[in-house]
Design a protein around this motif. Structure first.
Motif, PDB file in Angstrom:
ATOM      1  N   GLU A   1      -3.666   6.940   6.479  1.00 28.89           N
ATOM      2  CA  GLU A   1      -4.450   6.890   6.578  1.00 28.89           C
ATOM      3  C   GLU A   1      -5.168   5.368   7.404  1.00 28.89           C
ATOM      4  N   LYS A   2      -4.964   5.083   6.041  1.00 30.44           N
ATOM      5  CA  LYS A   2      -5.437   2.992   6.311  1.00 30.44           C
ATOM      6  C   LYS A   2      -4.833   2.599   6.468  1.00 30.44           C
ATOM      7  N   ARG A   3      -3.367   2.797   6.769  1.00 27.62           N
ATOM      8  CA  ARG A   3      -2.423   2.073   7.822  1.00 27.62           C
ATOM      9  C   ARG A   3      -2.318   0.720   6.582  1.00 27.62           C
ATOM     10  N   VAL A   4      -2.177   0.411   5.400  1.00 32.26           N
ATOM     11  CA  VAL A   4      -1.767   0.117   4.589  1.00 32.26           C
ATOM     12  C   VAL A   4      -0.738   0.067   3.832  1.00 32.26           C
ATOM     13  N   MET A   5      -0.271  -0.609   2.236  1.00 37.53           N
ATOM     14  CA  MET A   5       0.579   0.030   1.533  1.00 37.53           C
ATOM     15  C   MET A   5       0.780  -1.166   0.433  1.00 37.53           C
ATOM     16  N   ALA A   6       1.366  -0.600  -0.542  1.00 42.56           N
ATOM     17  CA  ALA A   6       1.199  -1.857  -1.330  1.00 42.56           C
ATOM     18  C   ALA A   6       2.664  -1.978  -1.648  1.00 42.56           C
ATOM     19  N   VAL A   7       2.693  -3.264  -2.189  1.00 42.09           N
ATOM     20  CA  VAL A   7       4.327  -3.559  -2.354  1.00 42.09           C
ATOM     21  C   VAL A   7       4.728  -4.899  -3.639  1.00 42.09           C
ATOM     22  N   ASP A   8       6.012  -4.586  -3.815  1.00 43.71           N
ATOM     23  CA  ASP A   8       6.106  -5.455  -4.553  1.00 43.71           C
ATOM     24  C   ASP A   8       6.049  -5.546  -6.311  1.00 43.71           C
ATOM     25  N   ALA A   9       6.502  -4.403  -6.756  1.00 41.64           N
ATOM     26  CA  ALA A   9       6.110  -3.443  -8.167  1.00 41.64           C
ATOM     27  C   ALA A   9       7.466  -2.722  -8.694  1.00 41.64           C
ATOM     28  N   GLY A  10       7.549  -3.071  -9.657  1.00 41.38           N
ATOM     29  CA  GLY A  10       9.142  -2.593 -10.012  1.00 41.38           C
ATOM     30  C   GLY A  10       8.550  -1.352 -10.015  1.00 41.38           C
ATOM     31  N   LEU A  11       7.787  -0.278 -10.114  1.00 46.77           N
ATOM     32  CA  LEU A  11       7.396   1.273 -10.131  1.00 46.77           C
ATOM     33  C   LEU A  11       6.818   1.761  -9.429  1.00 46.77           C
ATOM     34  N   HIS A  12       7.163   2.861  -8.197  1.00 44.67           N
ATOM     35  CA  HIS A  12       5.990   3.115  -7.292  1.00 44.67           C
ATOM     36  C   HIS A  12       5.212   4.029  -7.314  1.00 44.67           C
ATOM     37  N   VAL A  13       5.110   4.484  -8.949  1.00 42.77           N
ATOM     38  CA  VAL A  13       4.070   5.020  -9.580  1.00 42.77           C
ATOM     39  C   VAL A  13       3.053   4.061  -9.788  1.00 42.77           C
ATOM     40  N   ASP A  14       3.526   3.045  -9.698  1.00 45.34           N
ATOM     41  CA  ASP A  14       2.248   1.282 -10.370  1.00 45.34           C
ATOM     42  C   ASP A  14       1.323   0.964  -8.729  1.00 45.34           C
ATOM     43  N   GLU A  15       2.523   1.346  -7.770  1.00 50.18           N
ATOM     44  CA  GLU A  15       1.686   0.990  -6.812  1.00 50.18           C
ATOM     45  C   GLU A  15       1.079   1.894  -6.237  1.00 50.18           C
ATOM     46  N   GLU A  16       1.338   3.095  -6.537  1.00 49.46           N
ATOM     47  CA  GLU A  16       0.016   4.143  -6.056  1.00 49.46           C
ATOM     48  C   GLU A  16      -0.985   4.077  -6.934  1.00 49.46           C
ATOM     49  N   GLN A  17      -0.716   4.222  -7.640  1.00 52.12           N
ATOM     50  CA  GLN A  17      -2.119   3.947  -8.475  1.00 52.12           C
ATOM     51  C   GLN A  17      -2.999   2.488  -7.717  1.00 52.12           C
ATOM     52  N   LEU A  18      -2.125   1.387  -7.692  1.00 55.63           N
ATOM     53  CA  LEU A  18      -3.554   0.119  -6.936  1.00 55.63           C
ATOM     54  C   LEU A  18      -3.892   1.057  -5.780  1.00 55.63           C
ATOM     55  N   LEU A  19      -3.511   1.768  -5.117  1.00 58.46           N
ATOM     56  CA  LEU A  19      -3.454   2.093  -3.294  1.00 58.46           C
ATOM     57  C   LEU A  19      -4.678   3.387  -4.222  1.00 58.46           C
ATOM     58  N   LEU A  20      -4.528   3.720  -4.821  1.00 52.35           N
ATOM     59  CA  LEU A  20      -5.748   5.106  -5.443  1.00 52.35           C
ATOM     60  C   LEU A  20      -6.681   4.479  -6.186  1.00 52.35           C
ATOM     61  N   GLU A  21      -6.769   3.286  -7.026  1.00 53.61           N
ATOM     62  CA  GLU A  21      -7.885   2.879  -7.501  1.00 53.61           C
ATOM     63  C   GLU A  21      -8.688   1.985  -6.290  1.00 53.61           C
ATOM     64  N   SER A  22      -8.507   1.344  -5.112  1.00 52.00           N
ATOM     65  CA  SER A  22      -8.706   1.350  -2.967  1.00 52.00           C
ATOM     66  C   SER A  22      -9.538   1.428  -3.003  1.00 52.00           C
ATOM     67  N   GLY A  23      -8.965   3.381  -3.007  1.00 51.94           N
ATOM     68  CA  GLY A  23      -9.743   3.879  -2.715  1.00 51.94           C
ATOM     69  C   GLY A  23      -9.088   4.897  -1.565  1.00 51.94           C
ATOM     70  N   SER A  24      -7.386   5.009  -1.937  1.00 52.25           N
ATOM     71  CA  SER A  24      -6.840   6.187  -0.692  1.00 52.25           C
ATOM     72  C   SER A  24      -6.589   7.712  -1.398  1.00 52.25           C
ATOM     73  N   SER A  25      -6.358   8.613  -0.826  1.00 55.37           N
ATOM     74  CA  SER A  25      -6.400   9.671  -0.877  1.00 55.37           C
ATOM     75  C   SER A  25      -4.812  10.001  -1.523  1.00 55.37           C
ATOM     76  N   HIS A  26      -4.789  11.078  -2.555  1.00 56.58           N
ATOM     77  CA  HIS A  26      -3.602  10.647  -3.382  1.00 56.58           C
ATOM     78  C   HIS A  26      -2.381  11.790  -1.558  1.00 56.58           C
ATOM     79  N   ARG A  27      -3.207  12.693  -0.967  1.00 59.57           N
ATOM     80  CA  ARG A  27      -2.934  13.004   0.257  1.00 59.57           C
ATOM     81  C   ARG A  27      -1.831  12.222   0.596  1.00 59.57           C
ATOM     82  N   ASP A  28      -2.415  10.737   1.034  1.00 64.56           N
ATOM     83  CA  ASP A  28      -1.871   9.970   2.593  1.00 64.56           C
ATOM     84  C   ASP A  28      -0.835   8.682   1.628  1.00 64.56           C
ATOM     85  N   LEU A  29      -0.955   9.198   0.416  1.00 74.47           N
ATOM     86  CA  LEU A  29       0.620   8.389   0.348  1.00 74.47           C
ATOM     87  C   LEU A  29       1.553   8.814   0.192  1.00 74.47           C
TER      88      LEU A  29
END
Length: 86
Positions: free
Chosen positions: A31-59
């Motif tokens: 939705e926001k057309r951004v991505m989190a990169v460069d982590a060992g686990l997808h879940v860490d990147e997911e958390q960063l995006l959620l903390e930045s205001g992303s919605s789980h359904r868009d990740l």
């Protein structure tokens, strides 16, 4: 780990060399057309995006293979965060 709205192939290649030697894990907010990169686990990147205001359904978690840029197998949609209840 960082948020990007675009990234150079050379930077992806460097990330791959530093992490898994062939792939870069990323989570995309479609939705926001951004991505989190460069982590060992997808879940860490997911958390960063959620903390930045992303919605789980868009990740969506992906793996990027810089050596396959321009080919069908450049992006792999293989992540546990993509498994969701109906």
């Amino acid at each position: 780990m960082k948020l990007v709205d675009q990234i150079e192939l050379a930077e992806l290649e460097e990330m791959a060399d530093n992490m898994y030697d062939e792939l870069v894990k990323a989570v995309v907010d479609v939705e926001k057309r951004v991505m989190a990169v460069d982590a060992g686990l997808h879940v860490d990147e997911e958390q960063l995006l959620l903390e930045s205001g992303s919605s789980h359904r868009d990740l969506w978690g992906i793996n990027l293979y810089p050596d396959s840029y321009g080919q069908d197998d450049f992006v792999e949609f293989d992540s546990m965060i993509n498994i969701r209840p109906a």
